[in-house]
Design a protein around this motif. Structure first.
Motif, PDB file in Angstrom:
ATOM      1  N   GLN B  37     -11.013  -4.574   3.347  1.00 38.48           N
ATOM      2  CA  GLN B  37      -9.546  -4.016   3.532  1.00 38.48           C
ATOM      3  C   GLN B  37      -9.756  -2.528   2.773  1.00 38.48           C
ATOM      4  N   GLY B  40      -4.395   1.048   2.795  1.00 42.10           N
ATOM      5  CA  GLY B  40      -3.538   1.407   4.038  1.00 42.10           C
ATOM      6  C   GLY B  40      -3.726   0.835   4.921  1.00 42.10           C
ATOM      7  N   GLN B  41      -4.778  -0.149   5.179  1.00 45.68           N
ATOM      8  CA  GLN B  41      -5.032  -0.974   6.502  1.00 45.68           C
ATOM      9  C   GLN B  41      -4.806  -2.393   6.214  1.00 45.68           C
ATOM     10  N   GLY B  42      -5.054  -3.107   7.264  1.00 42.17           N
ATOM     11  CA  GLY B  42      -5.141  -4.404   7.237  1.00 42.17           C
ATOM     12  C   GLY B  42      -6.530  -5.082   7.112  1.00 42.17           C
TER      13      GLY B  42
END
Lengths: 111, 113
Positions: B37, B40-42
């Protein structure tokens, strides 16, 4: 190719009101969907799931709705509480149990 | 019931160095996942094991990342050599049969300078 999208990076809601978090997907093979909650410095924790044979699943204050024709699911939290403030991820799997996660929505519940 | 254990929690290294992360899944869980991860991302799946066999490693950068799951229990993820873009939280998760919900560990945060 982002197969699971959460288009709202953040959401603020007053305590006691409803929080609605949205998720869209592109792969029509997805048949199982999950929502996870993540607090800072912790791993994601499972919240609620829904199978594609259903259009709604409830667990206490949390309800997930699935609209297969629109390839859209939403998580409703009623009533929202300050402790619900976290990042929420939706995830989907096509039955192979390869879970694809969205980018997350940061929910802030204001007291 | 003990949860998914990961170590170390935090690691800072310089680029081109190597690092290893360890994961001990929930007892009896046959399926183990490593996710990356980036801020700011999944979470992005790196590798999925069923017992000690690899089910999916299509997104694992095999020129620098490797993972193993000896005896179908705990697992190690290695990065060698590390790049700046490897800075991320590495999450380990397990599930009973690869079905239903995943149970995540607290993650290992890697910073590459």
């Amino acid at each position: 190719d982002q197969q699971v999208k959460q288009n709202s990076p953040s959401l603020s809601v007053q305590e006691g009101r409803i929080s609605i978090l949205n998720c869209d997907y592109t792969n029509s093979m997805f048949d199982y969907f999950l929502w996870y909650k993540k607090y800072p410095a912790e791993g994601p924790t499972f919240l609620i799931s829904i199978s594609s044979i259903k259009d709604k699943n409830e667990d206490g204050r949390f309800t997930v709705f699935l609209n297969k024709s629109a390839k859209h699911l939403s998580l409703h939290i009623v009533p929202s509480q300050p402790g619900d403030s976290a990042v929420y991820f939706c995830a989907a799997t096509p039955g192979t149990y390869k879970y694809i996660f969205g980018t997350g929505t940061r929910l802030k519940v204001l007291a | 019931e003990a949860g998914v254990a990961q170590s170390p929690r935090y690691k800072i290294i310089e680029k081109r160095q190597s690092v290893a992360f360890w994961c001990n899944p929930i007892s009896g869980h046959a399926t183990l996942y490593w996710y990356q991860q980036i801020l700011g991302q999944g979470p992005k799946l790196l590798i999925q094991f069923q017992n000690n066999g690899v089910v999916d490693d299509s997104q694992l950068p095999k020129d620098r990342f490797s993972a193993e799951r000896l005896k179908g229990v705990d697992s190690t993820l290695k990065i060698q050599p590390a790049k700046l873009e490897d800075s991320a939280v590495y999450l380990c998760a397990s599930s009973p049969r690869g079905a239903g919900e995943l149970f995540f560990g607290e993650g290992s945060r890697l910073t590459v300078l």
